[in-house]
Enzyme design. Structure first.
Site, PDB file in Angstrom:
ATOM      1  N   ASP A   1      20.608 100.142  27.147  1.00 11.28           N
ATOM      2  CA  ASP A   1      21.645  99.442  26.399  1.00 11.28           C
ATOM      3  C   ASP A   1      21.285  99.502  24.910  1.00 11.28           C
ATOM      4  O   ASP A   1      20.365 100.221  24.510  1.00 11.28           O
ATOM      5  CB  ASP A   1      21.803  98.009  26.901  1.00 11.28           C
TER       6      ASP A   1
ATOM      7  N   LYS B   1      24.627 103.352  32.697  1.00 11.69           N
ATOM      8  CA  LYS B   1      23.829 102.175  32.347  1.00 11.69           C
ATOM      9  C   LYS B   1      23.987 101.088  33.409  1.00 11.69           C
ATOM     10  O   LYS B   1      22.993 100.532  33.896  1.00 11.69           O
ATOM     11  CB  LYS B   1      24.248 101.629  30.984  1.00 11.69           C
TER      12      LYS B   1
END
Length: 215
Positions: free
Chosen positions: A144, A126
């Site tokens: 996220d 991420k």
């Protein structure tokens, strides 16, 4: 949370056209001044809000805004600057370690490939995708909690893990929207498609959304 019917290609296109018209040049809300300071800020933002990170980074970057200065500052000084955010002990160690690795292996520069970024301490997929998208303008999607929720809830892209959702988003989002899709989805999830109380009545893309509990 998962809708029964995925959004169609046309609905996805309209969904992003509206978000684009409302915010043609979306930006993340972390404060930074170059690739290294963004990398540090994103590492700090894990399980913390952007607002809380923005409160601690001015003092941190005043004493250490390069990998060399960060290593010189040392773990204790970093820890003292960031102690108001969660997991500050681990994050301090990771920031010093990733700074050292940047110096040793990348001439002090933030690399622009996923495979290199995810070898840095404290940097997962991420975080790497945020850097690739924001700094290097690559069409990546950082999944996220906001992106994961919005994608599944609306029918944009379904998956049980962030990696599954990322793969679906990359397949389903039209190419012209990929550069900014990451930021549009985060901001939409943060301010409109909230976890506990989605603002469906004021949502600009509600008519394309397949959320089963839409009000």
């Amino acid at each position: 949370m998962t809708p029964s019917i995925p959004m169609t290609s046309d609905e996805i296109n309209q969904f992003f056209l509206i978000l684009q018209n409302l915010n043609p040049h979306p930006k993340g809300e972390l404060n930074y001044c170059d690739p290294f300071t963004l990398l540090v800020a994103v590492v700090l933002s894990a399980q913390a809000t952007d607002k809380s990170v923005n409160k601690v980074t001015p003092a941190l970057f005043q004493i250490a805004d390069t990998p060399e200065k960060m290593v010189t500052a040392g773990e204790e000084k970093v820890k003292d600057c960031i102690k108001s955010i969660g997991f500050y002990n681990t994050k301090s160690r990771n920031i010093i370690a990733l700074s050292a690795k940047l110096i040793d292996q990348y001439a002090g520069k933030v690399p622009n490939h996923l495979e290199d970024l995810i070898t840095l301490p404290g940097v997962g997929r991420k975080t790497a995708n945020v850097i690739l998208n924001t700094v290097f303008d690559k069409p990546t999607i950082a999944v996220d909690t906001h992106v994961f929720r919005v994608s599944n809830r609306t029918g944009l892209a379904q998956g049980g893990t962030p990696d599954q959702v990322e793969k679906e988003l990359l397949k389903r989002i039209p190419q012209p929207f990929l550069s900014h899709a990451h930021h549009w989805l985060i901001l939409h999830g943060r301010y409109i498609c909230k976890a506990r109380n989605p603002q469906c009545k004021v949502c600009p893309v509600s008519r394309f959304c397949h959320y089963v509990n839409k009000k």
